[in-house]
Design an enzyme around this catalytic site. Sequence first.
Site, PDB file in Angstrom:
ATOM      1  N   LYS A  11       6.243   7.522  -2.517  1.00 24.22           N
ATOM      2  CA  LYS A  11       6.689   7.662  -4.017  1.00 24.22           C
ATOM      3  C   LYS A  11       5.745   6.660  -4.891  1.00 24.22           C
ATOM      4  CE  LYS A  11       7.404   3.028  -4.673  1.00 24.22           C
ATOM      5  NZ  LYS A  11       6.826   2.127  -5.476  1.00 24.22           N
ATOM      6  N   ALA A  97       0.150  -0.712  -0.839  1.00 21.88           N
ATOM      7  CA  ALA A  97      -0.057  -0.127  -1.720  1.00 21.88           C
ATOM      8  C   ALA A  97       0.412   0.374  -3.321  1.00 21.88           C
ATOM      9  CB  ALA A  97      -0.334   1.214  -1.918  1.00 21.88           C
ATOM     10  N   GLY A 101       5.424   2.755   1.215  1.00 26.77           N
ATOM     11  CA  GLY A 101       5.199   4.094   2.492  1.00 26.77           C
ATOM     12  C   GLY A 101       6.008   3.458   4.067  1.00 26.77           C
ATOM     13  N   GLY A 102       6.307   1.594   3.723  1.00 27.74           N
ATOM     14  CA  GLY A 102       7.089   1.531   5.079  1.00 27.74           C
ATOM     15  C   GLY A 102       8.310   1.823   4.150  1.00 27.74           C
ATOM     16  N   SER A 103       9.030   1.840   3.126  1.00 27.48           N
ATOM     17  CA  SER A 103      10.572   1.459   2.825  1.00 27.48           C
ATOM     18  C   SER A 103      10.437   3.436   3.208  1.00 27.48           C
ATOM     19  CB  SER A 103      10.934   1.946   1.405  1.00 27.48           C
ATOM     20  OG  SER A 103      10.481   0.619   1.019  1.00 27.48           O
ATOM     21  N   ASP A 136      13.308  -0.396  -2.329  1.00 27.38           N
ATOM     22  CA  ASP A 136      12.801   0.488  -2.535  1.00 27.38           C
ATOM     23  C   ASP A 136      13.155   1.768  -1.558  1.00 27.38           C
ATOM     24  OD1 ASP A 136      11.382  -0.012  -4.309  1.00 27.38           O
ATOM     25  OD2 ASP A 136       9.161   0.105  -3.484  1.00 27.38           O
TER      26      ASP A 136
HETATM   27  O1  C5P Z   1      13.187  -5.746  -0.661  1.00 28.80           O
HETATM   28  P1  C5P Z   1      11.196  -5.782  -0.887  1.00 28.80           P
HETATM   29  O2  C5P Z   1      11.226  -6.576   0.253  1.00 28.80           O
HETATM   30  O3  C5P Z   1      10.455  -4.448  -1.049  1.00 28.80           O
HETATM   31  O4  C5P Z   1      10.896  -7.205  -1.388  1.00 28.80           O
HETATM   32  C1  C5P Z   1       9.582  -7.721  -1.753  1.00 28.80           C
HETATM   33  C2  C5P Z   1       9.774  -8.854  -2.770  1.00 28.80           C
HETATM   34  O5  C5P Z   1       9.123  -8.412  -3.356  1.00 28.80           O
HETATM   35  C3  C5P Z   1      10.900  -9.021  -2.835  1.00 28.80           C
HETATM   36  O6  C5P Z   1      11.155 -10.316  -1.485  1.00 28.80           O
HETATM   37  C4  C5P Z   1      10.873  -9.858  -4.226  1.00 28.80           C
HETATM   38  O7  C5P Z   1      10.042 -11.243  -3.939  1.00 28.80           O
HETATM   39  C5  C5P Z   1       9.883  -8.888  -4.975  1.00 28.80           C
HETATM   40  N1  C5P Z   1      11.381  -7.903  -5.622  1.00 28.80           N
HETATM   41  C6  C5P Z   1      11.829  -9.056  -6.656  1.00 28.80           C
HETATM   42  N2  C5P Z   1      12.411  -7.164  -7.555  1.00 28.80           N
HETATM   43  C7  C5P Z   1      12.576  -6.992  -7.209  1.00 28.80           C
HETATM   44  C8  C5P Z   1      12.089  -5.394  -5.661  1.00 28.80           C
HETATM   45  C9  C5P Z   1      10.820  -6.848  -4.876  1.00 28.80           C
HETATM   46  O8  C5P Z   1      11.462  -9.793  -6.993  1.00 28.80           O
HETATM   47  N3  C5P Z   1      13.644  -5.519  -8.031  1.00 28.80           N
END
Ligand code: C5P
Length: 291
Positions: A11, A97, A101-103, A136
């Site tokens: 994305k 990146a 990708g992982g999501s 994501d």
């Molecule tokens: O959800 P994900 O594991 O991809 O998010 C990684 C980190 O990015 C979270 O631990 C958080 O610190 C930050 N994040 C955030 N607000 C979001 C998405 C991600 O603070 N809406």
Amino acid sequence: MNTLTVSSPAKLNLHLRVTRKRPDGYHELVTLFHRISLKDTITLKKIPRGIVLTCDYPGLPTDERNIVVRAYGLLQARFPRLGGVRVRLQKKIPVGAGLGGGSSNAAFFLLGMNRLYRLGLSRKALVAMGKKLGADVPFFLYETNQALAVGRGDRIYPRPARCRQGFLLLLSEKSLSTKDVFRSRHLKPGAVSLTKATGEVRMLCHFSGLQKYQEIAALIRNDLEPPAFSLRPSISKQIQKLTRAGYPLVRMSGSGPTVFIMFSHEQEIKRHRTLVRQLFPAVRLEKVFTF
Ligand code: C5P
């Protein structure tokens, strides 16, 4: 059915505004997700039990640290007698990146397992699992090439893109941690209200449909750029260089470091790829489209 192969696309965030910091440490945001043709391939094969993940991406963990293995754990918690799976992950999307990708891998693994084992999981159930895996993930569980997302980025409102947009991506060798970007003191949440930010996305969708690129250029923002620039000044230099070279539609995707240039026509990309190559001889360039 014993085996199944699925594509797992990346994305871009065409627009990303951070509206506030939440007490749980996450941030509320408003973003426009756009699905693109850069994709990984996931092959699933039934085995008696457990998950065996192999991956061609150097250094990517294949144990519980991998989001696909965690996704299998969630399925197992729900279906204790679930059969096993051998997963072959062929990566094209760089890791860390800002391209999801992982999501995407986690989402398409869940969708694939739902088909392979006829689990009968509804979209609602899949999205609930996706949210547990990462902010994501839910976007990829919707059959849409574009969506407005709010909350942590996990409340999805599909806004299918009518035009097939083209992009040139500037991919970095080095990943950037989403957590570090969101934690940076250079992030200023709350500079925009939820209402204003969703209005911006609505306008953006309107102008995209009409292919009004000047209007789009004036509108698109990514509030994660200042913190990402402070951690990786080269991103800001790339964007400045492209802007000075006359490219108005340039932004960073997600928490970076990928930078994208938006184009209206395929022919345009071909021509500009050579010019951009001259500006950045050592950078990996990737031509992608709305998917
Ligand atoms: O959800 P994900 O594991 O991809 O998010 C990684 C980190 O990015 C979270 O631990 C958080 O610190 C930050 N994040 C955030 N607000 C979001 C998405 C991600 O603070 N809406």
